[in-house]
Scaffold this active site. Structure first.
Site, PDB file in Angstrom:
ATOM      1  N   GLU A 286       3.930   5.971   5.054  1.00  0.00           N
ATOM      2  CA  GLU A 286       4.327   5.034   3.740  1.00  0.00           C
ATOM      3  C   GLU A 286       3.074   5.240   2.876  1.00  0.00           C
ATOM      4  O   GLU A 286       1.882   5.081   3.367  1.00  0.00           O
ATOM      5  CB  GLU A 286       4.309   3.787   4.476  1.00  0.00           C
ATOM      6  CG  GLU A 286       5.641   3.387   5.170  1.00  0.00           C
ATOM      7  CD  GLU A 286       6.906   3.952   4.576  1.00  0.00           C
ATOM      8  OE1 GLU A 286       6.972   3.490   3.306  1.00  0.00           O
ATOM      9  OE2 GLU A 286       7.630   4.471   5.190  1.00  0.00           O
ATOM     10  N   CYS A 320       0.186  -1.740  -2.353  1.00  0.00           N
ATOM     11  CA  CYS A 320       1.203  -0.558  -2.646  1.00  0.00           C
ATOM     12  C   CYS A 320       2.336  -1.055  -3.402  1.00  0.00           C
ATOM     13  O   CYS A 320       2.988  -0.424  -4.340  1.00  0.00           O
ATOM     14  CB  CYS A 320       1.806  -0.053  -1.362  1.00  0.00           C
ATOM     15  SG  CYS A 320       2.589  -1.071  -0.276  1.00  0.00           S
TER      16      CYS A 320
HETATM   17  P1  NAP Z   1      -6.149   6.577   2.120  1.00  0.00           P
HETATM   18  O1  NAP Z   1      -7.476   6.657   1.234  1.00  0.00           O
HETATM   19  O2  NAP Z   1      -5.238   7.447   2.206  1.00  0.00           O
HETATM   20  O3  NAP Z   1      -6.700   6.024   3.630  1.00  0.00           O
HETATM   21  C1  NAP Z   1      -5.747   5.532   4.638  1.00  0.00           C
HETATM   22  C2  NAP Z   1      -6.177   5.993   5.913  1.00  0.00           C
HETATM   23  O4  NAP Z   1      -6.222   7.475   6.103  1.00  0.00           O
HETATM   24  C3  NAP Z   1      -7.658   5.652   6.367  1.00  0.00           C
HETATM   25  O5  NAP Z   1      -7.737   5.253   7.699  1.00  0.00           O
HETATM   26  C4  NAP Z   1      -8.287   6.695   5.934  1.00  0.00           C
HETATM   27  O6  NAP Z   1      -9.618   6.792   6.792  1.00  0.00           O
HETATM   28  C5  NAP Z   1      -7.497   7.909   6.482  1.00  0.00           C
HETATM   29  N1  NAP Z   1      -7.654   9.433   6.170  1.00  0.00           N
HETATM   30  C6  NAP Z   1      -8.324   9.852   5.124  1.00  0.00           C
HETATM   31  N2  NAP Z   1      -8.324  10.977   5.052  1.00  0.00           N
HETATM   32  C7  NAP Z   1      -7.839  11.293   6.112  1.00  0.00           C
HETATM   33  C8  NAP Z   1      -7.421  12.828   6.591  1.00  0.00           C
HETATM   34  N3  NAP Z   1      -7.858  14.141   6.152  1.00  0.00           N
HETATM   35  N4  NAP Z   1      -6.482  12.950   7.723  1.00  0.00           N
HETATM   36  C9  NAP Z   1      -6.257  11.739   8.497  1.00  0.00           C
HETATM   37  N5  NAP Z   1      -6.512  10.545   8.067  1.00  0.00           N
HETATM   38  C10 NAP Z   1      -7.302  10.378   6.774  1.00  0.00           C
HETATM   39  O7  NAP Z   1      -5.763   5.164   1.490  1.00  0.00           O
HETATM   40  P2  NAP Z   1      -6.379   3.651   1.430  1.00  0.00           P
HETATM   41  O8  NAP Z   1      -7.197   3.680   0.154  1.00  0.00           O
HETATM   42  O9  NAP Z   1      -6.980   3.152   2.837  1.00  0.00           O
HETATM   43  O10 NAP Z   1      -4.993   2.696   0.909  1.00  0.00           O
HETATM   44  C11 NAP Z   1      -4.398   2.574  -0.239  1.00  0.00           C
HETATM   45  C12 NAP Z   1      -3.378   3.543  -0.507  1.00  0.00           C
HETATM   46  O11 NAP Z   1      -2.409   3.107   0.878  1.00  0.00           O
HETATM   47  C13 NAP Z   1      -2.706   3.144  -1.637  1.00  0.00           C
HETATM   48  O12 NAP Z   1      -2.406   4.450  -2.267  1.00  0.00           O
HETATM   49  C14 NAP Z   1      -1.296   2.245  -1.162  1.00  0.00           C
HETATM   50  O13 NAP Z   1      -0.387   2.148  -2.047  1.00  0.00           O
HETATM   51  C15 NAP Z   1      -1.178   2.729   0.044  1.00  0.00           C
HETATM   52  N6  NAP Z   1      -0.182   1.783   0.880  1.00  0.00           N
HETATM   53  C16 NAP Z   1       1.009   2.045   1.199  1.00  0.00           C
HETATM   54  C17 NAP Z   1       1.633   1.158   1.698  1.00  0.00           C
HETATM   55  C18 NAP Z   1       3.293   1.292   2.044  1.00  0.00           C
HETATM   56  O14 NAP Z   1       3.835   0.767   2.835  1.00  0.00           O
HETATM   57  N7  NAP Z   1       3.887   2.169   1.425  1.00  0.00           N
HETATM   58  C19 NAP Z   1       1.256  -0.002   2.325  1.00  0.00           C
HETATM   59  C20 NAP Z   1      -0.250   0.013   2.207  1.00  0.00           C
HETATM   60  C21 NAP Z   1      -0.925   0.935   1.183  1.00  0.00           C
HETATM   61  P3  NAP Z   1     -10.900   6.576   5.919  1.00  0.00           P
HETATM   62  O15 NAP Z   1     -10.707   5.044   5.574  1.00  0.00           O
HETATM   63  O16 NAP Z   1     -12.048   6.640   7.050  1.00  0.00           O
HETATM   64  O17 NAP Z   1     -10.987   7.551   4.784  1.00  0.00           O
END
Ligand code: NAP
Ligand code: MG
Length: 515
Positions: A286, A320
């Site tokens: 997601e 999101c």
């Molecule tokens: P993010 O930067 O993509 O991080 C999400 C998760 O991925 C974190 O636990 C992060 O760890 C981890 N991660 C980072 N690099 C990775 C890699 N190479 N391999 C595996 N995991 C990795 O997103 P965020 O800033 O936490 O959240 C915001 C985003 O989430 C926005 O784009 C929002 O739209 C989206 N979102 C979508 C939904 C939906 O249901 N569609 C719901 C909520 C949020 P670290 O924290 O250690 O970097």
């Protein structure tokens, strides 16, 4: 005993006892700040040498807690621990597994303000936003617990003379669970327990901005007696341990919620079959959104304005589903913009420990830099109406910001900003409005305000988003009521909190016996 699912009600903070309860919870959490939390692997608490420090985004020098930071050796142990535990957990009957969730829902309900207060400190959530996050976590526990019991029935197959045929659902194996920080309780709980209740074992790598609330949840699951090794807790850097977990040949599936770029990276890596890997990994993702509210000339303009503000600036636009594009009919454009601006300029921005605060900080310095960067882009691409600045407070505060006359193809109308920024653009007929709305690579949420039945029916067909709303906000999906997930670059449309969701963590097995 299973009772019909009902959403956990939001707290009524006009009641004196609820206000006192929340204040007491904030005080309790304040006293518990700065503690240290271990990794949990195979039920064992492991303190390492490296730490992730979690800070309060409203008061950026205040340490919320320190969580042991996993290295690759820990990651290997966690996958092995989960793989070992899967041998027993997969055989535990579905109802028995479900009861761990139902019990956890009950405990979380009893400690609602305590968990919400952690969200206020660690994620910068206002009371109402924190309360909604905790309520959603309770809902996920209760709903997925009940869903597991519901779907654990024989599937009706066509009878074939002389044979006994059955289709059952069995778990997949070890899942890697990667949640975001923006619903650090609800989504983290949801994507963890859905995988567990279906009989899988997991490695949970929480978001690095919000690991303490995840540690608190892991403690809760220990308290309800979840067997060792079923839920392994592995805080660590996404870029360091993330790739390792995703690539591991014992990983059977990844359940991810987060940004488009990380989601795509995992998608590409997961497709690579590793040496000794004997399955095709499954992926539930997601991702981001570029969500919109369309206001037609025949709409309730006050309602539309209020809902644009709520959708754009609730939790500083860090959802999101947040409205970042207001697409408004040219005849009512000035009027709606004026109403939205007026409400926005009255929003209380500040430390979320104060009950009256509507909008708190953004999560950290890098989010702040990114959002201010987009505001600078917006100033070049469109006209600033209000906001646009950081606030001189000891946290990551940005004014709620409105741009007008943004071209549909401009960056602030195309790219996810994930902050308190909304851009307005006018349209002259619904063809144009729908083309603008559908004209990004995302497809998560959107809303149309109109009083015209024909327009609503057309929009049902033509607006291409996973969650389409009419005459209401485009945020605030409720578990069981509004199954959630998006199209295109918003992800795999998993419909979290819906009746199809749990099947993604299961595989169907057919047995046929000739009599
Ligand atoms: P993010 O930067 O993509 O991080 C999400 C998760 O991925 C974190 O636990 C992060 O760890 C981890 N991660 C980072 N690099 C990775 C890699 N190479 N391999 C595996 N995991 C990795 O997103 P965020 O800033 O936490 O959240 C915001 C985003 O989430 C926005 O784009 C929002 O739209 C989206 N979102 C979508 C939904 C939906 O249901 N569609 C719901 C909520 C949020 P670290 O924290 O250690 O970097
Ligand atoms: Mg923090």
């Amino acid at each position: 005993m299973v009772v019909p699912f009902r959403n956990e009600p939001f707290t009524d903070f006009s009641k004196e006892n609820e206000v006192k309860g929340y204040e007491a919870a904030l005080q309790q959490v304040e006293q518990e700040l700065g503690q240290e939390y271990p990794l949990i692997i195979g039920g064992e608490a492991i303190y390492g040498k490296a730490w992730i420090t979690s800070y309060n985004p409203s008061q950026k020098d205040q340490v919320v807690g320190r969580v042991t930071k996993a290295d690759l050796e820990h990651a290997e142990q966690a996958i092995q621990g989960a793989s070992q535990a899967f041998k027993q957990w997969r055989r535990v009957p579905a109802e028995h597994r479900a009861r761990y969730l139902l019990k956890a829902a009950t405990l979380l309900r009893q400690r609602k303000h305590y968990f919400s207060a952690w969200l206020t400190y660690e994620a910068g959530k206002s009371w109402a936003e924190a309360d909604a996050d905790t309520a959603e976590a309770i809902d996920f526990l209760e709903y997925y617990g009940q869903e597991m019991i519901r779907i654990n029935r024989p599937v009706e197959l066509v009878h074939f003379p002389g044979e006994d045929n059955q289709q059952n659902y069995i778990p997949l194996g070890v899942g890697v669970i990667i949640p975001p920080w923006n619903f650090p309780l609800a989504i983290m709980v949801g994507i963890t327990v859905s995988a567990i209740v279906t009989g899988n074992t997991v490695v949970l790598k929480p978001a690095s901005a919000t690991p303490v609330i995840a540690a608190k949840f892991v403690e809760l699951m220990k308290e309800v007696g979840l067997p060792d090794g079923v839920l392994n807790f592995l805080p660590g850097s996404g870029s360091e341990v993330g790739d390792f977990l995703v690539d591991h040949p014992l990983t059977r599936f990844v359940s991810f919620t987060g940004s488009r770029d990380v989601g795509v990276r995992i998608y590409e890596r997961i497709a690579k079959v590793q040496p000794n890997q004997i399955w095709l990994k499954r992926y539930i993702a997601e991702m981001g959104g570029k969500d919109f509210i369309i206001v037609d000339h025949d709409a309730d303009l006050d309602g539309a304005a209020r809902n644009i503000v709520t959708s754009a600036f609730g939790f500083s636009g860090q959802k999101c589903s947040a409205c970042s594009r207001a697409i408004v009919h040219e005849d009512v454009y000035e009027e709606v913009l004026a109403k939205v601006t007026q409400i926005t300029e009255q929003l209380q921005v500040g430390d979320v420990r104060q009950q009256e605060t509507y909008m708190g900080p953004v999560i950290d310095q890098s989010a702040m830099n990114k959002i201010l960067g987009y505001i600078a882009i917006g100033k070049a691409e469109a006209k600033l109406v209000t906001g646009g600045n950081a606030l001189e407070l000891n946290g990551f505060f940005i004014q709620p910001t409105i741009f007008r006359d943004a071209a549909p193809a401009s960056r602030i109308m195309q790219e996810e900003i994930f902050g308190p920024v909304v851009a307005f653009t006018p349209f002259s007929d619904l063809d144009e409005a729908f083309a603008i709305a559908n004209g990004t690579e995302y497809g998560l949420t959107g809303s149309l305000f109109t009083r015209n039945r024909e327009s609503i029916e057309r929009a049902r067909e033509e607006l291409h988003v996973g969650n389409l709303y009419f005459n209401r906000k485009c945020t605030g999906a409720l578990v069981g009521v509004h199954p959630f997930g998006g199209f295109n670059m918003s992800g795999t449309d998993s419909k979290a909190g819906g009746p199809d969701y749990l099947y993604q963590f299961l595989q169907a097995k057919l047995t046929s016996e000739a009599f």
